[in-house]
Write a protein that holds these residues in place. Structure first.
Motif, short mmCIF file in Angstrom:
data_model
loop_
_atom_site.label_atom_id
_atom_site.label_comp_id
_atom_site.label_asym_id
_atom_site.label_seq_id
_atom_site.Cartn_x
_atom_site.Cartn_y
_atom_site.Cartn_z
N GLU A 1 0.84 -1.19 0.00
CA GLU A 1 0.00 0.00 0.00
C GLU A 1 0.88 1.25 0.00
N GLY A 2 0.53 2.22 -0.83
CA GLY A 2 1.27 3.48 -0.88
C GLY A 2 2.45 3.48 -1.83
N VAL A 3 2.65 2.38 -2.58
CA VAL A 3 3.77 2.30 -3.52
C VAL A 3 3.28 2.62 -4.93
N THR A 4 4.02 3.49 -5.62
CA THR A 4 3.76 3.74 -7.02
C THR A 4 4.88 3.13 -7.85
N ARG A 5 4.54 2.68 -9.06
CA ARG A 5 5.51 1.99 -9.92
C ARG A 5 5.52 2.65 -11.29
N LYS A 6 6.73 2.87 -11.81
CA LYS A 6 6.88 3.46 -13.14
C LYS A 6 8.06 2.83 -13.86
N ILE A 7 8.05 2.95 -15.17
CA ILE A 7 9.13 2.45 -16.01
C ILE A 7 10.16 3.55 -16.24
N VAL A 8 11.44 3.19 -16.11
CA VAL A 8 12.53 4.11 -16.40
C VAL A 8 13.44 3.46 -17.43
N LYS A 9 13.76 4.19 -18.49
CA LYS A 9 14.70 3.70 -19.50
C LYS A 9 16.12 3.91 -19.00
N THR A 10 16.93 2.86 -19.00
CA THR A 10 18.32 2.97 -18.57
C THR A 10 19.20 3.38 -19.76
N GLU B 1 14.65 -1.59 -19.67
CA GLU B 1 13.66 -1.00 -18.79
C GLU B 1 13.93 -1.38 -17.35
N ALA B 2 13.87 -0.39 -16.47
CA ALA B 2 14.03 -0.61 -15.03
C ALA B 2 12.74 -0.22 -14.34
N LEU B 3 12.55 -0.76 -13.14
CA LEU B 3 11.31 -0.56 -12.39
C LEU B 3 11.54 0.40 -11.23
N LEU B 4 10.89 1.54 -11.26
CA LEU B 4 11.00 2.53 -10.20
C LEU B 4 9.84 2.35 -9.22
N ALA B 5 10.18 2.02 -7.96
CA ALA B 5 9.18 1.86 -6.91
C ALA B 5 9.37 2.97 -5.88
N SER B 6 8.33 3.78 -5.68
CA SER B 6 8.39 4.90 -4.74
C SER B 6 7.38 4.68 -3.62
N TYR B 7 7.84 4.87 -2.38
CA TYR B 7 7.04 4.56 -1.20
C TYR B 7 6.55 5.85 -0.55
N SER B 8 5.25 6.06 -0.57
CA SER B 8 4.69 7.25 0.08
C SER B 8 4.33 6.99 1.53
N SER B 9 4.36 5.73 1.94
CA SER B 9 4.03 5.38 3.32
C SER B 9 4.70 4.08 3.68
N GLY B 10 4.65 3.73 4.97
CA GLY B 10 5.21 2.46 5.43
C GLY B 10 6.62 2.61 5.95
N GLY B 11 7.02 1.69 6.83
CA GLY B 11 8.37 1.69 7.39
C GLY B 11 8.63 2.92 8.23
N VAL B 12 9.89 3.32 8.32
CA VAL B 12 10.25 4.48 9.14
C VAL B 12 10.73 5.65 8.28
N THR B 13 10.87 5.46 6.97
CA THR B 13 11.31 6.54 6.10
C THR B 13 10.45 6.62 4.84
N PRO B 14 9.16 6.95 4.99
CA PRO B 14 8.32 7.09 3.80
C PRO B 14 8.87 8.18 2.89
N GLY B 15 8.69 8.00 1.58
CA GLY B 15 9.22 8.95 0.62
C GLY B 15 10.42 8.43 -0.13
N ASP B 16 10.95 7.28 0.27
CA ASP B 16 12.12 6.70 -0.38
C ASP B 16 11.72 6.06 -1.72
N SER B 17 12.69 6.02 -2.65
CA SER B 17 12.46 5.42 -3.96
C SER B 17 13.61 4.49 -4.33
N TYR B 18 13.27 3.45 -5.10
CA TYR B 18 14.25 2.43 -5.48
C TYR B 18 14.05 2.09 -6.95
N LEU B 19 15.14 2.10 -7.71
CA LEU B 19 15.08 1.76 -9.12
C LEU B 19 15.67 0.37 -9.31
N TRP B 20 14.80 -0.60 -9.59
CA TRP B 20 15.21 -1.99 -9.72
C TRP B 20 15.78 -2.26 -11.10
#
Length: 245
Positions: free
Chosen positions: A137-146, A151-170
Protein backbone atom coordinates in the motif's frame (compact mmCIF):
# COMPACT_ATOMS: atom_id res chain seq x y z
CA UNK A 1 48.36 26.55 13.09
CA UNK A 2 44.76 27.74 13.15
CA UNK A 3 45.07 28.86 9.51
CA UNK A 4 46.39 25.39 8.58
CA UNK A 5 43.34 23.71 10.12
CA UNK A 6 41.00 26.14 8.35
CA UNK A 7 42.78 25.45 5.07
CA UNK A 8 42.43 21.68 5.53
CA UNK A 9 38.77 22.05 6.49
CA UNK A 10 38.15 24.14 3.36
CA UNK A 11 39.78 21.48 1.17
CA UNK A 12 37.66 18.74 2.76
CA UNK A 13 34.50 20.81 2.25
CA UNK A 14 35.35 21.38 -1.42
CA UNK A 15 35.98 17.65 -1.92
CA UNK A 16 32.70 16.73 -0.25
CA UNK A 17 30.73 19.22 -2.33
CA UNK A 18 32.56 18.16 -5.49
CA UNK A 19 31.90 14.49 -4.79
CA UNK A 20 28.23 15.24 -4.21
CA UNK A 21 27.90 17.16 -7.48
CA UNK A 22 29.65 14.39 -9.42
CA UNK A 23 27.97 11.37 -7.86
CA UNK A 24 24.50 12.65 -7.05
CA UNK A 25 21.76 11.59 -9.50
CA UNK A 26 18.34 13.16 -9.69
CA UNK A 27 15.39 10.88 -9.07
CA UNK A 28 14.02 9.86 -12.49
CA UNK A 29 10.36 10.65 -13.13
CA UNK A 30 9.48 7.43 -14.92
CA UNK A 31 6.36 6.75 -16.98
CA UNK A 32 3.76 4.17 -18.00
CA UNK A 33 2.48 2.81 -14.63
CA UNK A 34 0.49 0.05 -16.35
CA UNK A 35 3.60 -1.33 -18.06
CA UNK A 36 5.49 -0.95 -14.78
CA UNK A 37 2.93 -3.16 -13.07
CA UNK A 38 3.51 -5.81 -15.75
CA UNK A 39 7.27 -5.66 -15.15
CA UNK A 40 6.77 -5.79 -11.38
CA UNK A 41 4.64 -8.91 -11.72
CA UNK A 42 7.30 -10.54 -13.89
CA UNK A 43 9.88 -9.81 -11.19
CA UNK A 44 7.64 -11.31 -8.50
CA UNK A 45 7.02 -14.41 -10.60
CA UNK A 46 10.77 -14.92 -11.02
CA UNK A 47 11.12 -14.88 -7.20
CA UNK A 48 8.12 -17.14 -6.50
CA UNK A 49 6.12 -14.49 -4.64
CA UNK A 50 3.30 -16.94 -3.96
CA UNK A 51 5.72 -19.07 -1.94
CA UNK A 52 6.72 -16.03 0.13
CA UNK A 53 3.06 -15.19 0.74
CA UNK A 54 2.44 -18.67 2.12
CA UNK A 55 5.58 -18.64 4.28
CA UNK A 56 4.50 -18.33 7.92
CA UNK A 57 7.85 -17.91 9.69
CA UNK A 58 11.27 -16.60 8.69
CA UNK A 59 14.45 -16.34 10.78
CA UNK A 60 17.73 -14.73 9.79
CA UNK A 61 20.76 -12.72 10.91
CA UNK A 62 21.52 -9.39 9.27
CA UNK A 63 25.08 -8.17 8.85
CA UNK A 64 26.28 -10.46 11.62
CA UNK A 65 24.72 -8.44 14.44
CA UNK A 66 20.92 -8.31 14.30
CA UNK A 67 18.99 -11.56 14.77
CA UNK A 68 15.33 -12.01 13.88
CA UNK A 69 12.49 -14.49 14.24
CA UNK A 70 9.43 -13.23 12.37
CA UNK A 71 6.12 -15.03 12.74
CA UNK A 72 4.44 -13.48 9.70
CA UNK A 73 1.19 -15.35 10.19
CA UNK A 74 0.62 -14.00 13.69
CA UNK A 75 2.50 -10.69 13.21
CA UNK A 76 5.03 -11.32 15.97
CA UNK A 77 8.73 -10.46 15.83
CA UNK A 78 11.76 -11.12 18.01
CA UNK A 79 14.68 -8.72 17.47
CA UNK A 80 18.03 -9.37 19.17
CA UNK A 81 21.07 -7.11 19.11
CA UNK A 82 23.89 -6.74 21.62
CA UNK A 83 22.48 -7.43 25.08
CA UNK A 84 18.92 -6.61 23.98
CA UNK A 85 16.11 -9.04 23.22
CA UNK A 86 12.83 -7.39 22.20
CA UNK A 87 9.50 -9.03 21.39
CA UNK A 88 7.04 -7.06 19.26
CA UNK A 89 3.35 -7.75 18.71
CA UNK A 90 2.66 -5.85 15.51
CA UNK A 91 -1.11 -6.01 16.09
CA UNK A 92 -1.07 -4.91 19.76
CA UNK A 93 1.96 -2.70 20.40
CA UNK A 94 1.43 -2.55 24.18
CA UNK A 95 2.00 -6.30 24.46
CA UNK A 96 5.62 -5.97 23.34
CA UNK A 97 8.28 -6.81 25.91
CA UNK A 98 11.98 -6.03 26.13
CA UNK A 99 14.89 -7.59 27.95
CA UNK A 100 18.42 -6.31 28.42
CA UNK A 101 21.20 -8.46 29.86
CA UNK A 102 18.54 -11.04 30.67
CA UNK A 103 16.40 -8.67 32.78
CA UNK A 104 12.95 -7.49 31.73
CA UNK A 105 12.66 -3.74 31.14
CA UNK A 106 9.48 -2.22 32.58
CA UNK A 107 10.35 1.49 32.96
CA UNK A 108 10.56 4.26 30.37
CA UNK A 109 13.25 2.37 28.49
CA UNK A 110 10.65 -0.17 27.35
CA UNK A 111 9.23 2.16 24.69
CA UNK A 112 12.75 3.22 23.70
CA UNK A 113 13.77 -0.40 23.10
CA UNK A 114 10.53 -1.27 21.33
CA UNK A 115 10.98 1.73 19.05
CA UNK A 116 14.59 0.81 18.33
CA UNK A 117 13.62 -2.80 17.60
CA UNK A 118 10.87 -1.64 15.24
CA UNK A 119 13.32 0.61 13.37
CA UNK A 120 15.89 -2.20 13.07
CA UNK A 121 13.23 -4.64 11.88
CA UNK A 122 11.88 -2.24 9.24
CA UNK A 123 15.34 -1.59 7.83
CA UNK A 124 16.73 -5.12 7.92
CA UNK A 125 13.56 -6.86 6.73
CA UNK A 126 13.48 -4.48 3.76
CA UNK A 127 16.96 -5.64 2.77
CA UNK A 128 15.62 -9.19 3.07
CA UNK A 129 12.41 -8.94 1.07
CA UNK A 130 12.27 -5.56 -0.72
CA UNK A 131 11.36 -7.10 -4.11
CA UNK A 132 8.25 -8.64 -2.56
CA UNK A 133 7.07 -5.21 -1.36
CA UNK A 134 6.61 -3.43 -4.70
CA UNK A 135 2.83 -3.75 -4.48
CA UNK A 136 2.57 -2.66 -0.84
CA UNK A 137 0.00 0.00 0.00
CA UNK A 138 1.27 3.48 -0.88
CA UNK A 139 3.77 2.30 -3.52
CA UNK A 140 3.76 3.74 -7.02
CA UNK A 141 5.51 1.99 -9.92
CA UNK A 142 6.88 3.46 -13.14
CA UNK A 143 9.13 2.45 -16.01
CA UNK A 144 12.53 4.11 -16.40
CA UNK A 145 14.70 3.70 -19.50
CA UNK A 146 18.32 2.97 -18.57
CA UNK A 147 21.39 4.10 -20.51
CA UNK A 148 21.63 0.75 -22.32
CA UNK A 149 18.02 1.01 -23.48
CA UNK A 150 16.60 -1.59 -21.11
CA UNK A 151 13.66 -1.00 -18.79
CA UNK A 152 14.03 -0.61 -15.03
CA UNK A 153 11.31 -0.56 -12.39
CA UNK A 154 11.00 2.53 -10.20
CA UNK A 155 9.18 1.86 -6.91
CA UNK A 156 8.39 4.90 -4.74
CA UNK A 157 7.04 4.56 -1.20
CA UNK A 158 4.69 7.25 0.08
CA UNK A 159 4.03 5.38 3.32
CA UNK A 160 5.21 2.46 5.43
CA UNK A 161 8.37 1.69 7.39
CA UNK A 162 10.25 4.48 9.14
CA UNK A 163 11.31 6.54 6.10
CA UNK A 164 8.32 7.09 3.80
CA UNK A 165 9.22 8.95 0.62
CA UNK A 166 12.12 6.70 -0.38
CA UNK A 167 12.46 5.42 -3.96
CA UNK A 168 14.25 2.43 -5.48
CA UNK A 169 15.08 1.76 -9.12
CA UNK A 170 15.21 -1.99 -9.72
CA UNK A 171 17.67 -3.21 -12.37
CA UNK A 172 16.59 -6.64 -13.62
CA UNK A 173 18.47 -9.41 -15.42
CA UNK A 174 17.31 -11.27 -18.53
CA UNK A 175 15.09 -13.50 -16.36
CA UNK A 176 13.38 -10.49 -14.74
CA UNK A 177 15.12 -11.15 -11.41
CA UNK A 178 16.68 -8.20 -9.55
CA UNK A 179 20.44 -7.82 -9.80
CA UNK A 180 20.70 -4.36 -8.21
CA UNK A 181 18.79 -1.27 -7.30
CA UNK A 182 19.57 2.43 -7.09
CA UNK A 183 18.44 4.28 -3.97
CA UNK A 184 17.00 7.71 -3.31
CA UNK A 185 16.55 7.56 0.46
CA UNK A 186 16.61 10.03 3.34
CA UNK A 187 19.47 8.33 5.17
CA UNK A 188 21.87 8.63 2.20
CA UNK A 189 22.54 12.23 1.03
CA UNK A 190 23.65 11.17 -2.46
CA UNK A 191 20.91 10.02 -4.82
CA UNK A 192 21.29 7.07 -7.15
CA UNK A 193 23.72 5.02 -5.06
CA UNK A 194 23.65 1.40 -6.26
CA UNK A 195 23.36 -1.78 -4.19
CA UNK A 196 23.65 -5.33 -5.49
CA UNK A 197 21.21 -8.19 -4.96
CA UNK A 198 22.87 -11.56 -5.42
CA UNK A 199 23.61 -15.00 -3.93
CA UNK A 200 19.95 -15.95 -4.27
CA UNK A 201 18.68 -18.80 -2.12
CA UNK A 202 15.59 -20.91 -2.71
CA UNK A 203 14.39 -21.30 0.86
CA UNK A 204 12.67 -24.26 2.48
CA UNK A 205 9.24 -22.86 1.58
CA UNK A 206 10.21 -22.05 -2.01
CA UNK A 207 10.60 -18.28 -1.61
CA UNK A 208 13.70 -16.94 -3.36
CA UNK A 209 15.74 -14.44 -1.32
CA UNK A 210 19.04 -12.64 -1.98
CA UNK A 211 21.59 -13.17 0.76
CA UNK A 212 24.32 -10.74 -0.34
CA UNK A 213 24.22 -6.98 -0.90
CA UNK A 214 27.08 -4.63 -1.69
CA UNK A 215 26.34 -0.96 -0.95
CA UNK A 216 29.49 1.02 -1.66
CA UNK A 217 32.10 -0.31 0.79
CA UNK A 218 29.44 -2.01 2.94
CA UNK A 219 28.52 -5.69 2.87
CA UNK A 220 24.91 -6.07 4.03
CA UNK A 221 24.69 -9.83 4.06
CA UNK A 222 22.02 -12.20 5.29
CA UNK A 223 23.13 -15.35 7.11
CA UNK A 224 21.44 -18.28 8.84
CA UNK A 225 18.31 -17.78 6.70
CA UNK A 226 15.49 -20.22 7.48
CA UNK A 227 11.83 -20.31 6.45
CA UNK A 228 9.00 -22.60 7.45
CA UNK A 229 5.34 -23.00 8.29
CA UNK A 230 5.84 -22.84 12.05
CA UNK A 231 8.49 -21.99 14.63
CA UNK A 232 9.68 -25.57 14.95
CA UNK A 233 10.43 -25.65 11.21
CA UNK A 234 12.98 -22.83 11.66
CA UNK A 235 14.48 -24.54 14.76
CA UNK A 236 12.90 -22.18 17.27
CA UNK A 237 11.05 -23.09 20.49
CA UNK A 238 7.31 -23.19 19.77
CA UNK A 239 6.61 -21.18 22.94
CA UNK A 240 8.85 -18.23 21.93
CA UNK A 241 6.04 -15.72 21.57
CA UNK A 242 3.64 -17.00 24.21
CA UNK A 243 4.39 -14.04 26.48
CA UNK A 244 3.12 -11.40 24.00
CA UNK A 245 0.25 -13.13 22.18
Amino acid sequence: MKKVFLYIAAIILVLVIGGYLILNEKLPTGENPAKADELANKMLKSLNKSAWDSTNVVAWTHKGGHQFVWDKKNQLVEVKWGENDVFLNLKEWNKGKAFSEGKEITDGQLDVLRGKAWSIFCNDSFWLIAPYKVFDEGVTRKIVKTEDGSEALLASYSSGGVTPGDSYLWILDSNDAPKAFKLWVKVIPIGGVSATWDNWKTTETGAIIAQNHKLGPLDLNVTDLRTGNDLAAVKVDASLFDKIK
